[in-house]
Design a protein around this motif. Structure first.
Motif, PDB file in Angstrom:
ATOM      1  N   THR A  84      19.278  60.255 -10.660  1.00  0.00           N
ATOM      2  CA  THR A  84      19.857  59.606  -9.492  1.00  0.00           C
ATOM      3  C   THR A  84      21.046  60.476  -9.058  1.00  0.00           C
ATOM      4  O   THR A  84      21.624  61.199  -9.883  1.00  0.00           O
ATOM      5  N   LEU A  85      21.383  60.403  -7.789  1.00  0.00           N
ATOM      6  CA  LEU A  85      22.496  61.231  -7.316  1.00  0.00           C
ATOM      7  C   LEU A  85      23.790  60.834  -8.038  1.00  0.00           C
ATOM      8  O   LEU A  85      24.628  61.680  -8.356  1.00  0.00           O
ATOM      9  N   SER A  86      23.914  59.548  -8.307  1.00  0.00           N
ATOM     10  CA  SER A  86      25.109  59.073  -8.987  1.00  0.00           C
ATOM     11  C   SER A  86      25.232  59.702 -10.374  1.00  0.00           C
ATOM     12  O   SER A  86      26.313  60.113 -10.804  1.00  0.00           O
ATOM     13  N   GLU A  87      24.109  59.828 -11.077  1.00  0.00           N
ATOM     14  CA  GLU A  87      24.151  60.470 -12.403  1.00  0.00           C
ATOM     15  C   GLU A  87      24.577  61.928 -12.276  1.00  0.00           C
ATOM     16  O   GLU A  87      25.436  62.406 -13.016  1.00  0.00           O
ATOM     17  N   LEU A  88      23.969  62.630 -11.338  1.00  0.00           N
ATOM     18  CA  LEU A  88      24.289  64.046 -11.178  1.00  0.00           C
ATOM     19  C   LEU A  88      25.782  64.236 -10.888  1.00  0.00           C
ATOM     20  O   LEU A  88      26.449  65.059 -11.520  1.00  0.00           O
ATOM     21  N   LEU A  89      26.301  63.456  -9.964  1.00  0.00           N
ATOM     22  CA  LEU A  89      27.712  63.621  -9.608  1.00  0.00           C
ATOM     23  C   LEU A  89      28.621  63.264 -10.789  1.00  0.00           C
ATOM     24  O   LEU A  89      29.636  63.902 -11.023  1.00  0.00           O
ATOM     25  N   THR A  90      28.219  62.242 -11.523  1.00  0.00           N
ATOM     26  CA  THR A  90      29.036  61.836 -12.669  1.00  0.00           C
ATOM     27  C   THR A  90      29.045  62.917 -13.744  1.00  0.00           C
ATOM     28  O   THR A  90      30.087  63.225 -14.323  1.00  0.00           O
ATOM     29  N   HIS A  91      27.879  63.494 -14.014  1.00  0.00           N
ATOM     30  CA  HIS A  91      27.821  64.565 -15.015  1.00  0.00           C
ATOM     31  C   HIS A  91      28.697  65.743 -14.584  1.00  0.00           C
ATOM     32  O   HIS A  91      29.435  66.309 -15.399  1.00  0.00           O
ATOM     33  N   LEU A  92      28.627  66.091 -13.314  1.00  0.00           N
ATOM     34  CA  LEU A  92      29.452  67.209 -12.841  1.00  0.00           C
ATOM     35  C   LEU A  92      30.934  66.849 -12.927  1.00  0.00           C
ATOM     36  O   LEU A  92      31.767  67.647 -13.354  1.00  0.00           O
ATOM     37  N   TYR A  93      31.222  65.636 -12.529  1.00  0.00           N
ATOM     38  CA  TYR A  93      32.619  65.177 -12.532  1.00  0.00           C
ATOM     39  C   TYR A  93      33.236  65.321 -13.933  1.00  0.00           C
ATOM     40  O   TYR A  93      34.348  65.803 -14.095  1.00  0.00           O
ATOM     41  N   VAL A  94      32.488  64.914 -14.950  1.00  0.00           N
ATOM     42  CA  VAL A  94      33.029  64.971 -16.314  1.00  0.00           C
ATOM     43  C   VAL A  94      32.981  66.388 -16.867  1.00  0.00           C
ATOM     44  O   VAL A  94      33.922  66.852 -17.517  1.00  0.00           O
ATOM     45  N   LEU A  95      31.877  67.099 -16.617  1.00  0.00           N
ATOM     46  CA  LEU A  95      31.670  68.354 -17.349  1.00  0.00           C
ATOM     47  C   LEU A  95      32.337  69.574 -16.730  1.00  0.00           C
ATOM     48  O   LEU A  95      32.693  70.506 -17.447  1.00  0.00           O
ATOM     49  N   VAL A  96      32.521  69.596 -15.419  1.00  0.00           N
ATOM     50  CA  VAL A  96      33.116  70.803 -14.819  1.00  0.00           C
ATOM     51  C   VAL A  96      34.476  71.147 -15.449  1.00  0.00           C
ATOM     52  O   VAL A  96      34.689  72.282 -15.873  1.00  0.00           O
ATOM     53  N   PRO A  97      35.385  70.201 -15.578  1.00  0.00           N
ATOM     54  CA  PRO A  97      36.655  70.561 -16.226  1.00  0.00           C
ATOM     55  C   PRO A  97      36.495  70.913 -17.705  1.00  0.00           C
ATOM     56  O   PRO A  97      37.335  71.598 -18.277  1.00  0.00           O
ATOM     57  N   VAL A  98      35.402  70.456 -18.312  1.00  0.00           N
ATOM     58  CA  VAL A  98      35.162  70.760 -19.723  1.00  0.00           C
ATOM     59  C   VAL A  98      34.815  72.247 -19.894  1.00  0.00           C
ATOM     60  O   VAL A  98      35.244  72.902 -20.839  1.00  0.00           O
ATOM     61  N   PHE A  99      34.050  72.783 -18.944  1.00  0.00           N
ATOM     62  CA  PHE A  99      33.735  74.216 -19.007  1.00  0.00           C
ATOM     63  C   PHE A  99      34.989  75.043 -18.842  1.00  0.00           C
ATOM     64  O   PHE A  99      35.218  76.026 -19.520  1.00  0.00           O
ATOM     65  N   ASP A 100      35.775  74.604 -17.895  1.00  0.00           N
ATOM     66  CA  ASP A 100      36.966  75.351 -17.534  1.00  0.00           C
ATOM     67  C   ASP A 100      38.029  75.228 -18.624  1.00  0.00           C
ATOM     68  O   ASP A 100      38.797  76.131 -18.874  1.00  0.00           O
ATOM     69  N   ASN A 101      38.029  74.071 -19.284  1.00  0.00           N
ATOM     70  CA  ASN A 101      38.977  73.833 -20.372  1.00  0.00           C
ATOM     71  C   ASN A 101      40.427  73.852 -19.904  1.00  0.00           C
ATOM     72  O   ASN A 101      41.316  74.227 -20.638  1.00  0.00           O
ATOM     73  N   GLU A 102      40.654  73.525 -18.667  1.00  0.00           N
ATOM     74  CA  GLU A 102      42.012  73.425 -18.132  1.00  0.00           C
ATOM     75  C   GLU A 102      42.044  72.176 -17.260  1.00  0.00           C
ATOM     76  O   GLU A 102      41.040  71.789 -16.708  1.00  0.00           O
ATOM     77  N   LYS A 103      43.205  71.602 -17.108  1.00  0.00           N
ATOM     78  CA  LYS A 103      43.327  70.514 -16.134  1.00  0.00           C
ATOM     79  C   LYS A 103      44.547  70.802 -15.297  1.00  0.00           C
ATOM     80  O   LYS A 103      45.557  71.268 -15.809  1.00  0.00           O
ATOM     81  N   HIS A 104      44.442  70.504 -14.015  1.00  0.00           N
ATOM     82  CA  HIS A 104      45.588  70.811 -13.165  1.00  0.00           C
ATOM     83  C   HIS A 104      46.603  69.684 -13.179  1.00  0.00           C
ATOM     84  O   HIS A 104      47.647  69.773 -12.592  1.00  0.00           O
ATOM     85  N   TYR A 105      46.260  68.586 -13.852  1.00  0.00           N
ATOM     86  CA  TYR A 105      47.231  67.491 -13.886  1.00  0.00           C
ATOM     87  C   TYR A 105      47.445  67.041 -15.318  1.00  0.00           C
ATOM     88  O   TYR A 105      46.703  67.409 -16.224  1.00  0.00           O
ATOM     89  N   PHE A 106      48.456  66.247 -15.489  1.00  0.00           N
ATOM     90  CA  PHE A 106      48.813  65.762 -16.810  1.00  0.00           C
ATOM     91  C   PHE A 106      47.729  64.810 -17.327  1.00  0.00           C
ATOM     92  O   PHE A 106      47.246  63.959 -16.596  1.00  0.00           O
ATOM     93  N   VAL A 107      47.362  64.969 -18.559  1.00  0.00           N
ATOM     94  CA  VAL A 107      46.328  64.113 -19.123  1.00  0.00           C
ATOM     95  C   VAL A 107      46.974  62.950 -19.871  1.00  0.00           C
ATOM     96  O   VAL A 107      47.694  63.160 -20.843  1.00  0.00           O
ATOM     97  N   GLY A 108      46.758  61.766 -19.395  1.00  0.00           N
ATOM     98  CA  GLY A 108      47.368  60.590 -20.033  1.00  0.00           C
ATOM     99  C   GLY A 108      46.307  59.568 -20.394  1.00  0.00           C
ATOM    100  O   GLY A 108      45.108  59.830 -20.321  1.00  0.00           O
ATOM    101  N   GLU A 109      46.783  58.406 -20.780  1.00  0.00           N
ATOM    102  CA  GLU A 109      45.957  57.275 -21.213  1.00  0.00           C
ATOM    103  C   GLU A 109      44.812  56.994 -20.215  1.00  0.00           C
ATOM    104  O   GLU A 109      43.691  56.735 -20.614  1.00  0.00           O
ATOM    105  N   ASP A 110      45.129  57.067 -18.904  1.00  0.00           N
ATOM    106  CA  ASP A 110      44.104  56.684 -17.925  1.00  0.00           C
ATOM    107  C   ASP A 110      42.958  57.686 -17.893  1.00  0.00           C
ATOM    108  O   ASP A 110      41.844  57.356 -17.501  1.00  0.00           O
ATOM    109  N   GLU A 111      43.207  58.915 -18.340  1.00  0.00           N
ATOM    110  CA  GLU A 111      42.120  59.894 -18.403  1.00  0.00           C
ATOM    111  C   GLU A 111      41.088  59.481 -19.442  1.00  0.00           C
ATOM    112  O   GLU A 111      39.897  59.727 -19.295  1.00  0.00           O
ATOM    113  N   LEU A 112      41.596  58.885 -20.520  1.00  0.00           N
ATOM    114  CA  LEU A 112      40.692  58.420 -21.564  1.00  0.00           C
ATOM    115  C   LEU A 112      39.776  57.328 -21.007  1.00  0.00           C
ATOM    116  O   LEU A 112      38.565  57.352 -21.191  1.00  0.00           O
TER     117      LEU A 112
END
Ligand code: SAH
Length: 464
Positions: free
Chosen positions: A173-201
């Protein structure tokens, strides 16, 4: 930076409805770090392609526009404007948020229908190589094609860059594809441009719902997504373990050698019998089993109605998975299952989840810790968790001479960092007890030899 999504679903222009973006229009969106543009290079009945182009404005950001992101962009020249990173995740959620959430007024039936989808990312920085790319997407049912870019095409001798053009395809489903990209793209990059806090979890667990818990790389994904914040990482994994219903096949060999050695005595059973007796007689209702391993003691605790709340904790996810499977947690009646919880964590970190218990069992665990870590465990257990009763066992090294098969000077288990004599254990236990306001009594476990004592030694600590 470009994300391209195509489908050959018929009619392919349904993609426009699903994305809530009309194929005939070029649309731009202001984001805190620049602009996003959506357009369709191709929109026919047979094939439709939508592009999300990110125009990250590094100059504006360094100068303070979108101030909270600026720390990562402290130089005008960096790769951020050109690569898929956490900026893309933000753009997906802001520009395609409705589609990712699985809502579509005009074609509601399409939201839940898997359709053939292909997404291409230009370019994706992958820390971990092409294999990592495959390991991330293939378990989710995508085929992956990747082209690695050289650092500079004119100077091939400079070698390869960490940048890839990556294409993933699958019936989703398109929703699955977008969700997978949403979670995994920053995982490949291994960087975040913002502070990672409780709400990220919370974000990770909600977006990862239904797929992350069973993903073979869930630990890597979680660790990287939460940007190596170890406390968040541990919390997330604990909750993922709870979520995962069908653990994989039991392949553990971890406890085997020690068990084989001790088998003729069935020392393991005797130990658990004595520990159970000590916990029972303390009158405890809420019990912790720390370093619960594969859950043998938990099974016995579960069978005794005296115990209303049982929590097993271990640092090894693998052991927790085996415990969950052996205890058939997913098949227990709800009331039974509610009594028992497995959590992932380490005894060397202070952990609020360990507070408020009547008793804790620490069976054959301390000898797995490097001696410098032991003082951390002392504080975590005796100062912060502070149950009324602590029942702790460890091997008695003096007894090792009784095993013909154990070469002199060797420990019983390859992972043991030390094994104590009775004197060493008692000195330690008395000191820790005194320091934290516990009295302690010692009991032998297993057949007692006149000279060398029993194979296992146990201390029962009571808070005064
Ligand atoms: N208590 C169980 C298992 C003992 S084996 C039993 O009696 O059968 C030791 C266990 O301690 C292993 O499962 C290991 O993963 C766990 N362990 C080791 N270090 C730990 C730590 N720092 N925090 C929590 N558990 C730990």
């Amino acid at each position: 930076m470009l994300l391209t999504i195509s489908t050959e679903h018929k009619p392919a222009t349904d993609l426009g409805f699903l994305l809530h973006k009309h194929p005939d229009r070029f649309q731009s969106f202001d984001l805190s770090f620049g602009q996003a543009h959506v357009f369709y290079p191709e929109a026919g009945d047979d094939c439709c392609t939508a592009c999300l182009m990110l125009d990250v404005d590094p100059v504006g950001m360094v100068r303070g526009k979108g101030r909270n992101q600026s720390f990562l962009l402290s130089h005008y020249v960096n790769d951020r404007p050109y690569v898929a990173s956490s900026f893309l995740s933000v753009a997906i959620s802001q520009v395609f948020g409705t589609a990712m959430g699985g809502r579509c007024k005009d074609r509601p039936e399409l939201v839940t229908t898997p359709i053939p989808l292909t997404a291409r990312l230009d370019v994706l920085p992958v820390r971990g190589g092409e294999g990592f790319l495959h390991r991330m997407f293939e378990p989710l049912g995508y085929t992956v094609e990747a082209v690695q870019h050289s650092l500079d095409e004119q100077f091939p001798e400079w070698g390869e860059s960490p940048y890839y053009s990556a294409t993933i395809s699958g019936t989703k489903t398109l929703s699955e594809l977008l969700t997978h990209l949403y979670v995994l793209v920053p995982v490949f990059d291994n960087e975040k441009h913002y502070f990672v806090g409780e709400d990220e979890l919370e974000k990770l667990l909600s977006k990862g719902g239904g797929w992350l818990a069973s993903h073979p790389e869930k630990e890597q994904i979680t660790r990287r997504y939460l940007k190596h914040r170890s406390s968040l990482y541990r919390q997330a994994l604990a909750r993922l373990v709870e979520e995962e219903l069908e653990p994989t096949e039991d392949q553990a060999v971890s406890e085997q050698s020690e068990e084989t050695l001790e088998k003729p005595l069935s020392l393991n059973d005797q130990r658990h019998g004595v520990v159970m007796a000590a916990i029972r007689s303390s009158g405890a209702r809420q019990v912790l089993d720390v370093g619960c391993g594969e859950g043998k003691l938990l099974r016995e605790l579960l069978q005794d109605r005296q115990f209303e709340q049982i929590v097993g904790m271990d640092v090894s996810i693998r052991s927790l998975e085996i415990a969950q499977k052996r205890l058939k947690l997913d098949r227990l009646p709800e009331r039974q299952a509610e009594r028992l919880k497995l959590i992932h964590g380490s005894l060397i970190y202070r952990d609020k989840r360990l507070e408020g218990f009547d008793a804790a069992a620490v069976v054959e665990v301390i000898e797995h810790l490097d001696p410098p870590r032991l003082s951390a465990l002392e504080r975590v257990l005796f100062e912060f968790a502070r149950p009324q009763t602590i029942v702790l066992t460890t091997p008695n090294r003096e007894y090792n001479v009784m095993w013909d098969t154990l070469p002199a000077g060797q420990f019983r288990h390859a992972d043991h960092r030390f094994e104590w004599s009775r004197q060493e254990f008692q000195d330690w236990a008395n000191r820790v007890g005194e320091q934290h306001g516990y009295s302690v009594r010692f009991l032998p476990v297993g057949p007692e030899d006149e000279k060398v004592g029993s194979p296992t030694q146990m201390g029962v600590f009571e808070r005064g």
